[in-house]
Design a protein around this motif. Structure first.
Motif, PDB file in Angstrom:
ATOM      1  N   UNK B  26      -2.683  -2.182  -7.364  1.00 23.75           N
ATOM      2  CA  UNK B  26      -3.388  -2.343  -5.943  1.00 23.75           C
ATOM      3  C   UNK B  26      -4.630  -1.372  -5.950  1.00 23.75           C
ATOM      4  N   UNK B  29      -8.387  -2.407  -6.195  1.00 22.03           N
ATOM      5  CA  UNK B  29      -9.164  -2.873  -4.948  1.00 22.03           C
ATOM      6  C   UNK B  29     -10.049  -1.930  -4.421  1.00 22.03           C
ATOM      7  N   UNK B  30      -9.842  -0.723  -4.604  1.00 28.52           N
ATOM      8  CA  UNK B  30     -10.895   0.263  -4.442  1.00 28.52           C
ATOM      9  C   UNK B  30     -11.709   0.874  -5.322  1.00 28.52           C
ATOM     10  N   UNK B 198       2.424 -12.046  -2.739  1.00 28.39           N
ATOM     11  CA  UNK B 198       1.755 -10.888  -2.078  1.00 28.39           C
ATOM     12  C   UNK B 198       2.720 -10.409  -1.133  1.00 28.39           C
ATOM     13  N   UNK B 199       3.286 -11.533   0.019  1.00 30.36           N
ATOM     14  CA  UNK B 199       4.026 -10.880   1.101  1.00 30.36           C
ATOM     15  C   UNK B 199       5.315 -10.275   0.656  1.00 30.36           C
ATOM     16  N   UNK B 202       4.711  -6.798  -0.324  1.00 28.15           N
ATOM     17  CA  UNK B 202       4.622  -5.981   0.759  1.00 28.15           C
ATOM     18  C   UNK B 202       6.001  -5.558   1.141  1.00 28.15           C
TER      19      UNK B 202
END
Lengths: 291, 214
Positions: B26, B29-30, B198-199, B202
């Motif tokens: 992830x 993403x940044x 994705x859920x 998480x």
């Protein structure tokens, strides 16, 4: 007096990067919050109200006599298994509750990894009769066809293996096959390669949502006896199975995070649509501006 | 939550590795590419290692080497298989003329299975299932007629480069839009599918790793 630049904690490039990542990070944050609140969303239901597919699978499993042999063909993908994990576990529990003898086989390497992990989980949970492990069969569809003749590994010993050998030693020895589908070897491969050679064999399938349009026609034509291929059907099935047992349905995806995710997807779609409309609206003005 | 890792030390370690790997992926993403590329290499390396081990442990040794060593006289047909394995291993050094028939047999065999299965297992049964039933009135005649019309129009959309009249061109245009609509519907299915993944991830971080979700 000197010209000095004030020191900045975050560079411009980092700020720009964070600004670009902000929508995705906000979505993750929203999903995390929604997951935490998911237990208290009484008004939202993810389980499908249409129970026809769920009832179909429950009826097929319910009609199996105790002691039947059921083969679980584990060929899910690592990338999509999370979507059908709760449904698959509910189906294994449902089958075990009906006193059937289970065996697990895989025709894809990814499926084998998941099957081994699931079998370990069942053993760790203290099951007295874990599924017999038929291992990995190489050769994709050719391996599938070869397994119609012989599926038991030569050195395998145990009650279930002996029962399969007594009935011929191939896929035909089983009363039902539960296909846990992935993209490489799906229920379609089973219908095409095994269903045509063993027309009397009952094939039921659990598949991720993206395979639903591909597999639904086989259910309509009767080539599949039962099919669960959407998240909502899977949740409804897990709830139906757990309704008769003391334990809950196990962890399933919550409705609130799914709702927030779908709203975010719709927002992205709407934003793209408005941007396109805006661009189309500006185009004639530019043309007029040209001499 | 996902139940794969146990409560022992190995399970805890596996959960930590999985959680850190998820966060590393992830981080893309940044804009942090290095961690993401590292994770890509890790995945490729692990997958290759796993495939090699699986091929040796579950296929080559028990199904090829052991039967050939223990009962060589009964397993004469495994000798060509052994030769095939040797040729595929040395494919980059062997002349193309020697490898071409081998590759042809492999590809041809796979195609024959797929094509034969598709015709006998999908095309013919699906056509039979779509045909209106004779005798008594079909319970879903309207649906069958609509299905036939949509199928015909979509098939017309694939008539590329063939001379056609105005009516056929319009029908092909309608068929193209129906095709776009179908693909859009499939995309919707795909969004739901990927969103649930994705859920789930998480929930894994919150439940299995941070244990704040029960």
């Amino acid at each position: 007096m000197t010209n000095s630049v004030a020191p900045t904690l975050v560079s411009e490039a980092s700020l720009a990067r964070l600004r670009r990542a902000a929508p995705a990070l906000l979505l993750l944050l929203a999903l995390a919050l929604a997951s935490l609140l998911s237990g208290s969303t009484g008004g939202l239901r993810l389980a499908s109200p249409d129970r026809s597919h769920v009832d179909q699978l429950r009826r097929v499993i319910g009609e199996l006599p105790s002691g039947s042999l059921v083969l679980i063909a584990f060929d899910a993908d690592l990338g999509t298994y999370a979507e059908i994990r709760a449904t698959t576990r509910a189906a294994i529990d449902d089958l075990a509750a009906h006193g059937v003898r289970l065996a697990i086989v895989s025709f894809t390497p990814e499926g084998r990894a998941i099957a081994a992990a699931e079998r370990d989980r069942i053993i760790r949970a203290g099951s007295a009769d874990p599924p017999a492990d038929l291992g990995f069969v190489a050769g994709s569809e050719a391996g599938l066809v070869r397994s119609i003749e012989s599926i038991v590994p030569s050195g395998a010993a145990g009650e279930t293996f002996d029962a399969v050998r007594q009935r011929g030693g191939g896929i035909g020895a089983f009363d039902m096959v539960l296909v846990v589908s992935g993209s490489d070897i799906s229920a379609r491969s089973w219908v095409e390669q095994v269903g045509t050679r063993l027309p009397g064999l009952s094939l039921v399938a659990i598949a991720p949502t993206f395979l639903d349009p591909e597999l639904e026609p086989y259910l309509r034509s009767g080539q599949l006896t039962a099919l669960l291929s959407t998240l909502r059907e899977g949740v409804a099935y897990a709830q139906a199975v757990s309704a008769g047992s003391a334990s809950g349905p196990g962890p399933t995806v919550g409705p609130l995070p799914m709702l927030i995710g779908m709203l975010a997807a719709l927002a992205v779609l709407a934003e793209a649509g408005f941007r396109r409309l805006g661009r189309r609206g500006r185009r004639p003005a530019r043309r007029r501006a040209r001499p | 939550m996902n139940g794969f890792a146990g409560a022992d030390l190995a399970g805890t370690l596996a959960t930590w590795v999985a959680a850190l790997a998820t966060i590393a992926v992830w981080s893309y993403l940044t804009g942090a590419r290095r961690l993401f590329v590292l994770m890509q290499h890790l995945l490729a390396g692990l997958a290759t290692g796993y495939l090699v081990l699986l091929a040796i442990r579950d296929v080559l040794v028990p199904r090829l080497a052991v039967p050939l060593i223990e009962h060589p006289a009964d397993r004469v047909l495994l000798v060509p298989a052994l030769v095939l394995v040797g040729m595929l291993v040395g494919a980059s050094w062997l002349p193309r003329r020697l490898m071409a028939p081998v590759a042809g047999i492999l590809v041809g065999g796979i195609a024959a299975y797929a094509l034969g299965g598709a015709v006998v297992g999908t095309v013919l049964p699906q056509i039979a299932a779509a045909l209106p039933t004779t005798g008594a009135a079909s319970p879903d005649l309207v649906g069958e007629v609509i299905s036939l019309a949509i199928t015909s129009l979509v098939l017309l959309a694939f008539l590329h480069g063939t001379p056609r009249g105005r009516l056929t061109t319009r029908a092909a245009g309608v068929g193209r839009w129906l095709l776009v609509g179908g693909i859009g519907g499939w995309l919707g299915f795909l969004v739901v599918s990927r969103l649930s993944l994705l859920v789930d991830r998480v929930a894994f971080l919150l439940g299995d790793w941070l244990t704040v979700l029960r």
